[in-house]
Structure formats: structure tokens, C-alpha cells
Design an enzyme around this catalytic site. Structure first.
Site, PDB file in Angstrom:
ATOM      1  N   ASN A  30       0.928  -1.347  -0.105  1.00  0.00           N
ATOM      2  CA  ASN A  30      -0.114  -0.093  -0.130  1.00  0.00           C
ATOM      3  C   ASN A  30       0.895   1.357   0.029  1.00  0.00           C
ATOM      4  O   ASN A  30       2.205   1.339   0.316  1.00  0.00           O
ATOM      5  CB  ASN A  30      -1.104   0.085   1.303  1.00  0.00           C
ATOM      6  CG  ASN A  30      -0.254   0.089   2.583  1.00  0.00           C
ATOM      7  OD1 ASN A  30       0.506   0.899   2.696  1.00  0.00           O
ATOM      8  ND2 ASN A  30      -0.186  -1.056   3.314  1.00  0.00           N
ATOM      9  N   GLY A  38      -2.268  -9.622   3.952  1.00  0.00           N
ATOM     10  CA  GLY A  38      -1.937 -10.430   2.625  1.00  0.00           C
ATOM     11  C   GLY A  38      -0.558 -10.517   2.278  1.00  0.00           C
ATOM     12  O   GLY A  38       0.365 -11.067   3.310  1.00  0.00           O
ATOM     13  N   VAL A  39      -0.422 -10.416   0.815  1.00  0.00           N
ATOM     14  CA  VAL A  39       1.204 -10.702   0.535  1.00  0.00           C
ATOM     15  C   VAL A  39       2.022 -10.031   1.061  1.00  0.00           C
ATOM     16  O   VAL A  39       3.267 -10.146   1.504  1.00  0.00           O
ATOM     17  CB  VAL A  39       1.305 -10.884  -0.870  1.00  0.00           C
ATOM     18  CG1 VAL A  39       1.100  -9.745  -1.792  1.00  0.00           C
ATOM     19  CG2 VAL A  39       2.334 -11.810  -1.544  1.00  0.00           C
ATOM     20  N   ASP A  40       1.452  -8.629   1.323  1.00  0.00           N
ATOM     21  CA  ASP A  40       2.620  -7.554   2.019  1.00  0.00           C
ATOM     22  C   ASP A  40       2.945  -8.131   3.333  1.00  0.00           C
ATOM     23  O   ASP A  40       4.225  -8.214   3.606  1.00  0.00           O
ATOM     24  CB  ASP A  40       1.743  -6.548   2.172  1.00  0.00           C
ATOM     25  CG  ASP A  40       2.371  -4.998   2.327  1.00  0.00           C
ATOM     26  OD1 ASP A  40       1.933  -4.102   2.537  1.00  0.00           O
ATOM     27  OD2 ASP A  40       3.737  -5.184   2.319  1.00  0.00           O
ATOM     28  N   SER A 127      -3.711  -6.771  -6.553  1.00  0.00           N
ATOM     29  CA  SER A 127      -5.132  -5.932  -6.377  1.00  0.00           C
ATOM     30  C   SER A 127      -6.477  -6.985  -6.146  1.00  0.00           C
ATOM     31  O   SER A 127      -7.367  -6.513  -6.007  1.00  0.00           O
ATOM     32  CB  SER A 127      -5.370  -5.044  -7.439  1.00  0.00           C
ATOM     33  OG  SER A 127      -4.731  -3.745  -7.134  1.00  0.00           O
ATOM     34  N   THR A 128      -6.083  -8.083  -6.361  1.00  0.00           N
ATOM     35  CA  THR A 128      -7.363  -9.047  -6.281  1.00  0.00           C
ATOM     36  C   THR A 128      -7.649  -9.758  -4.825  1.00  0.00           C
ATOM     37  O   THR A 128      -8.382 -10.655  -4.759  1.00  0.00           O
ATOM     38  CB  THR A 128      -7.142 -10.214  -7.332  1.00  0.00           C
ATOM     39  OG1 THR A 128      -5.837 -10.978  -6.837  1.00  0.00           O
ATOM     40  CG2 THR A 128      -6.644  -9.706  -8.721  1.00  0.00           C
ATOM     41  N   VAL A 130      -7.466  -7.857  -0.612  1.00  0.00           N
ATOM     42  CA  VAL A 130      -8.079  -6.938  -0.134  1.00  0.00           C
ATOM     43  C   VAL A 130      -8.510  -5.631  -0.968  1.00  0.00           C
ATOM     44  O   VAL A 130      -9.718  -4.994  -0.612  1.00  0.00           O
ATOM     45  CB  VAL A 130      -6.847  -6.178   0.756  1.00  0.00           C
ATOM     46  CG1 VAL A 130      -7.301  -4.954   1.379  1.00  0.00           C
ATOM     47  CG2 VAL A 130      -6.629  -7.015   1.983  1.00  0.00           C
TER      48      VAL A 130
END
Ligand code: APR
Length: 184
Positions: A30, A38-40, A127-128, A130
Site C-alpha cells: 500500500n 495479505g502478501v504484503d 489488487s485481487t 483486499v
């Protein structure tokens, strides 16, 4: 399933991107660059505090990362050498420039990989999660953006891998890739 563009091979796999031994893995970050879920979250957990420290330095120099742009850090404890952080668009129904911003996130990540003379890069499905982008549309935009970039210039890239976390996402990318191969 794979597609060859010049000397680069585009392929799909199901798995955890933090385990990739690519030159660079891409983070669906972000704008704050301060981590998240998520992946972050997975990348920051697997890579360790060094990644956040580098992101803090980038924030000091450049401020927040605008949607569709990308920055690069080391990968800390992971097998990959670098993490390319990019910000995908939040889905607002498709009339707020989401498609162009999503394509830009992939393009800017590839540009950074080439500027750093990298040979391999692994992408998650940006983007798919959250951010709610419909995965079928996102898959087509992602693959088209990568193909257009690789066709547009000679690059150092030899491997572009989409690492998809679940079967639903993998199937969406498989469908999009076979559609792209058929149209070639
Ligand atoms: N490896 C590969 N893919 C993963 C992993 C992983 N370890 N973990 C999650 N994913 C997948 C999700 O299943 C989804 O398909 O990554 C894709 C993107 O989902 P998110 O991580 O939610 O990213 P995004 O939709 O771009 O939203 C970004 O979420 O985590 C926050 O800080 C992040 O605010 C930012 C927002």
C-alpha cells in the site's frame, strides 16, 4: 503453462511467493510502504525487519508511493535478492482508471527489474485480494501488461512467473494466459 516472448518465458505456478528464488519478487503493497496483511504481510514476515527499515528510508526521501508506481528494496532473509514494492488500485467498479493503474503497477515493476539488470521476477496477483479487483479481469490486464512490456523492448528478463496463492486465482490466470496464447 507458459508463453515465450523474445528470450523471456512467462509462466504460472501455485504457491507462496516468499519462497521464490527469483532475482526479485513483487509485493502488492500500500502507499504507506509500512506493511499490511495479505502478501504484503507475508513478505515482511518472511524477509524480516530490514525490508521495513529500507521502506522507511524510501518514505523519508520520496513520501508515500502513488498507486501504479514501484520501488525496490533488498529481500532480507528470503531466497530472492530484491523485493519490488508496487501499489495496485483499489477496485471501485471499473470507472476510476483501475485498469490503467493495474497495468502501470506491472509495467513499473518490470522497468525497475530491467534497470537493475535482473533476469527473473515473480508477481503475485496484484489488487485481487483486499483491494477487491475481479480476478478474471485483473489476470487479463496483468498478462497483457507483461507481454506488451516484453514485446516493446529487448530486456534482461528471462523469466516472469506469476505465483498464485489459491486454485481459484491460478485458474483465472490459466484461462487468461491460454486466451492470450490463442490470440497470438
Ligand atoms: N504468496 C503469493 N500470493 C499471496 C500470498 C503469498 N504468500 N499471500 C496472499 N497472496 C495473494 C492473495 O491471495 C491475492 O490473490 O496475493 C493476492 C493479492 O492480495 P493482497 O495481498 O490482499 O493484495 P491486494 O489485493 O493488492 O491489496 C493490497 O492489502 O495487505 C494489504 O498492505 C496491503 O494495503 C495493501 C492491500
Amino acid at each position: 503453462m507458459e508463453m515465450i516472448i523474445k528470450k523471456a518465458c512467462i509462466s504460472l505456478k501455485q504457491g507462496d511467493i516468499t519462497r521464490e528464488a527469483a532475482d526479485a519478487i513483487v509485493n502488492a503493497a500500500n502507499s504507506s510502504l509500512m506493511g499490511g496483511g495479505g502478501v504484503d504481510g507475508a513478505i515482511h514476515r518472511a524477509g524480516g525487519p530490514q525490508i521495513l527499515e529500507e521502506c522507511k528510508q524510501i518514505r523519508k526521501q520520496k513520501g508515500c508511493l502513488p498507486t501504479g508506481e514501484a520501488v525496490i528494496t533488498m529481500a532480507g532473509n528470503m531466497k530472492a535478492h530484491f523485493v519490488i514494492h508496487t501499489v495496485g488500485p483499489v477496485w471501485h467498479g471499473g470507472n476510476s482508471g483501475e485498469a490503467d493503474l493495474l497495468a502501470s503497477a506491472y509495467r513499473e515493476s518490470l522497468k525497475l527489474a530491467v534497470e537493475n539488470n535482473l533476469k527473473s521476477i515473480s508477481f503475485p496477483s496484484i489488487s485481487t485480494g483486499v483491494y477487491g479487483y475481479p480476478v478474471g479481469e485483473a489476470a487479463e490486464i496483468a498478462l497483457r501488461a507483461v507481454v506488451d512490456f516484453l514485446q516493446g523492448q529487448d530486456t534482461t528478463l528471462e523469466e516472469v512467473v506469476f505465483v498464485l496463492y489459491d486454485t481459484r486465482t491460478y485458474s483465472a490466470y490459466e484461462k487468461a494466459l491460454s486466451k492470450l496464447c490463442a490470440s497470438k
